[in-house]
Design a protein around this motif. Structure first.
Motif, PDB file in Angstrom:
ATOM      1  N   HIS A  69       0.821  -1.214   0.000  1.00  0.00           N
ATOM      2  CA  HIS A  69       0.000   0.000   0.000  1.00  0.00           C
ATOM      3  C   HIS A  69       0.852   1.259   0.000  1.00  0.00           C
ATOM      4  N   ASP A  70       2.151   1.101   0.265  1.00  0.00           N
ATOM      5  CA  ASP A  70       3.044   2.254   0.228  1.00  0.00           C
ATOM      6  C   ASP A  70       3.368   2.632  -1.209  1.00  0.00           C
ATOM      7  N   ALA A  71       3.510   3.935  -1.469  1.00  0.00           N
ATOM      8  CA  ALA A  71       4.000   4.377  -2.779  1.00  0.00           C
ATOM      9  C   ALA A  71       5.472   3.980  -2.838  1.00  0.00           C
ATOM     10  N   PRO A  72       5.877   3.161  -3.837  1.00  0.00           N
ATOM     11  CA  PRO A  72       7.209   2.538  -3.842  1.00  0.00           C
ATOM     12  C   PRO A  72       8.381   3.491  -3.628  1.00  0.00           C
ATOM     13  N   VAL A  73       8.536   4.489  -4.501  1.00  0.00           N
ATOM     14  CA  VAL A  73       9.728   5.340  -4.440  1.00  0.00           C
ATOM     15  C   VAL A  73       9.793   6.079  -3.102  1.00  0.00           C
ATOM     16  N   ALA A 102       9.912 -11.062  -1.090  1.00  0.00           N
ATOM     17  CA  ALA A 102       8.561 -11.368  -1.574  1.00  0.00           C
ATOM     18  C   ALA A 102       7.674 -10.136  -1.424  1.00  0.00           C
ATOM     19  N   GLY A 103       8.293  -9.007  -1.105  1.00  0.00           N
ATOM     20  CA  GLY A 103       7.530  -7.783  -0.844  1.00  0.00           C
ATOM     21  C   GLY A 103       7.041  -7.096  -2.106  1.00  0.00           C
ATOM     22  N   SER A 104       6.479  -5.910  -1.932  1.00  0.00           N
ATOM     23  CA  SER A 104       5.929  -5.103  -3.024  1.00  0.00           C
ATOM     24  C   SER A 104       6.884  -5.020  -4.216  1.00  0.00           C
ATOM     25  N   SER A 105       6.429  -5.469  -5.383  1.00  0.00           N
ATOM     26  CA  SER A 105       7.281  -5.441  -6.583  1.00  0.00           C
ATOM     27  C   SER A 105       7.803  -4.041  -6.847  1.00  0.00           C
ATOM     28  N   GLY A 106       6.904  -3.074  -6.767  1.00  0.00           N
ATOM     29  CA  GLY A 106       7.282  -1.691  -7.054  1.00  0.00           C
ATOM     30  C   GLY A 106       8.413  -1.235  -6.152  1.00  0.00           C
ATOM     31  N   ALA A 107       8.293  -1.543  -4.851  1.00  0.00           N
ATOM     32  CA  ALA A 107       9.310  -1.101  -3.892  1.00  0.00           C
ATOM     33  C   ALA A 107      10.627  -1.841  -4.110  1.00  0.00           C
ATOM     34  N   VAL A 108      10.548  -3.139  -4.421  1.00  0.00           N
ATOM     35  CA  VAL A 108      11.763  -3.913  -4.673  1.00  0.00           C
ATOM     36  C   VAL A 108      12.503  -3.343  -5.892  1.00  0.00           C
TER      37      VAL A 108
ATOM     38  N   GLU B 186      -3.336   3.843  -8.818  1.00  0.00           N
ATOM     39  CA  GLU B 186      -2.213   4.582  -9.424  1.00  0.00           C
ATOM     40  C   GLU B 186      -1.357   3.703 -10.338  1.00  0.00           C
ATOM     41  N   LYS B 187      -1.647   2.403 -10.382  1.00  0.00           N
ATOM     42  CA  LYS B 187      -0.875   1.487 -11.242  1.00  0.00           C
ATOM     43  C   LYS B 187      -1.272   1.630 -12.709  1.00  0.00           C
ATOM     44  N   GLY B 188      -0.383   1.170 -13.602  1.00  0.00           N
ATOM     45  CA  GLY B 188      -0.763   1.087 -15.005  1.00  0.00           C
ATOM     46  C   GLY B 188       0.124   1.855 -15.949  1.00  0.00           C
ATOM     47  N   ASN B 189      -0.100   1.650 -17.236  1.00  0.00           N
ATOM     48  CA  ASN B 189       0.599   2.443 -18.243  1.00  0.00           C
ATOM     49  C   ASN B 189      -0.219   3.700 -18.535  1.00  0.00           C
TER      50      ASN B 189
END
Lengths: 338, 338
Positions: A69-73, A102-108, B186-189
């Motif tokens: 649920h966190d915004a990755p960056v 195994a965490g958030s793809s975006g954050a990884v 917020e996900k997506g292209n």
């Protein structure tokens, strides 16, 4: 000794799955030392239930967790004491060779670029899982966060994927194909049409043209090139559809007494086949093109088996120096182009 | 009487499959009359091998054929005496209500727009096949030729798909979801991000948000909205992966004597399940949004069963007036918006 970090937080099955996988991974790989980042109290308690080589496992206490649920960056920048950031810093500082989460793809993915950084010359870092096919394995590149990629980025992905398949999987002259909606050269969307001639002109890869998605499961190419949105759709559909079909087949076998007996008789052969389509044996997807070290993203709902496979995969990655080979390969390509 | 044209050329299995399917379709649907466009000599010879109601089948001789090697738009414009163009003209002139072809997708789609034409207010004509799921059927829209579509076009596809599912498949308030790489808003292209708020604001549909491809096989939405490139990838991967898994399972059952006996015992139950994933029972994909009449694209490698199913599907389409309902539904929506 090969040093690998396991991020024990962020996965759907929490620290218990990560810890069980870590203990298995440790047992199977005597040349590996593991760092577990997460909540020390919980980890110590979980570990007390296992017998393992204590010299080769170290717990690193962290007070924060990054969730999906966190915004990755933002999360990577702010949550400095999260299991993910602390783990990646161990790789950055050279204390560890590889990192599993195994965490958030975006954050990884964001953490990989922001903390470890891209290798010189690498435009983007693709996430490249292996897909099971009837002929073995194909590399699907990219399934990561690089949506709406540019043609020249895709060409570099094709190069990285080829280097990976050649050096890690031992495939000679890996066949590279771009995912398309037809095999004729004039077919495709704007991105594919722009990328196609660049791939044809790229001398360091064995480009065989377009591939329609129906041919992917039959292993018609070794490197399946596509931008991340389509790659993500392919990866997740592969997973969902296999699961649904296998579930329906199992259900159909439980319908009558006769079919139940039949099911018992084919169980063993069937199990061997099905395990081929079980993502847990594949060891996760590596993020390619980092400055140094390795980053492996395992599925969010990974169980102990996935973590243990990822440890083995990381060990092999480090042994074969996949990161170094990619940097070297890209540099060679650049010199030829100049 | 419902009049349906079958294009007997262009498919991988040629006129024999189309003719056998036509005869079956004729037998199963006593209120249908068929026109077969193709090579009269060949068709007459093939038909002489069957017993059928001769009053309800007419052969229309054509001297040309459009193949998948032809550039679609050009072929439709130049090959005036092809089985495809002659067939579509029968629909245009009102002599036939529907048209079935296994020929080049591009040419079939181009022919639909160029010869029959789009209905008033329709921006693009999507190709929308039904996908088998564990819960029944979902409509995948679009798999056609509209690659790199615009957000407002996708919104209209969502409306057409909803009208189709509600009126033809009897689904109340069909759940519309857009294919995405995560479920968070917020996900997506770029395309998905632009389309998402427009779908949320569209009052005539029941928009439930994003769907990840792994959820598609489990029937989590009734209308699976996506632009044509991704739709094509989904459709063909669905087909290829099902085929590969079933083939591997069959192979695994033939390994030992024990598993062979087991396979015999589960055969019946398994067959019922597998037929659910057999595209040949689905009757092809309709091209939605035409001015009048119907155009159904069946798979290139269609056999007699696919043609016979398509005849039944066309009959039902005409009976329920799917084209009229879409035109009506879109007009209503436009009036509300004004």
């Amino acid at each position: 000794m090969i040093n690998i970090v396991i991020d024990t937080l962020g996965g759907d099955n929490g620290a218990p799955a990560a810890v069980e996988g870590a203990v298995k991974g440790l047992k199977n790989n005597p040349d590996v030392k593991l760092y577990l980042t997460g909540k020390k109290k919980e980890l110590d308690q979980l570990l007390s239930g296992y017998t393992y080589d204590k010299k080769r496992l170290e717990v690193v206490d962290c007070s924060e967790e990054i969730t999906c649920h966190d915004a990755p960056v933002e999360a990577v920048k702010k949550k400095k004491d999260s299991s993910l950031v602390v783990g990646l810093n161990l790789v950055k500082e050279g204390k560890a060779d590889a990192f599993i989460s195994a965490g958030s793809s975006g954050a990884v993915l964001a953490g990989g670029s922001l903390i470890i950084g891209r290798a010189k010359g690498v435009k983007r870092t693709p996430l490249a899982p292996l897909l099971p096919t009837s002929e073995g394995m194909s590399l699907l590149i990219d399934c990561g966060a690089n949506v709406d990629a540019k043609p020249e980025v895709l060409v570099q992905f094709a190069q990285m994927g080829s280097i990976y398949m050649e050096n890690i999987m031992g495939v000679k002259k890996p066949r590279v194909a771009i995912v398309n909606i037809g095999t004729e050269e004039e077919k495709g969307n704007a991105l594919v049409k722009e990328t196609f001639p660049l791939l044809k002109a790229c001398k360091s890869i064995n480009f065989i043209g377009s591939i329609e998605s129906r041919e992917i499961p039959f292993g018609k190419a070794d490197v399946i090139l596509t931008e991340a949105f389509v790659g993500n759709v392919i990866l997740k559909l592969y997973e969902g559809l296999s699961k649904m079909i296998l579930k329906e087949i199992k259900k159909s076998m439980m319908k009558t007494l006769k079919s139940k007996i039949g099911a018992l008789m084919i169980k063993k052969s069937l199990k061997a086949t099905l395990s081929n389509f079980n993502a847990s044996n594949k060891g996760g997807a590596p993020l390619l093109g980092l400055k140094h070290g390795l980053l492996v993203k395992v599925h969010g709902n990974s169980k102990d088996e996935e973590f243990a496979s990822a440890v083995l995969q990381c060990r092999n990655f480090v042994k074969t120096d996949v990161s170094g080979k990619i940097i070297e390969g890209l540099a060679k390509e650049e010199n030829t182009a100049e």
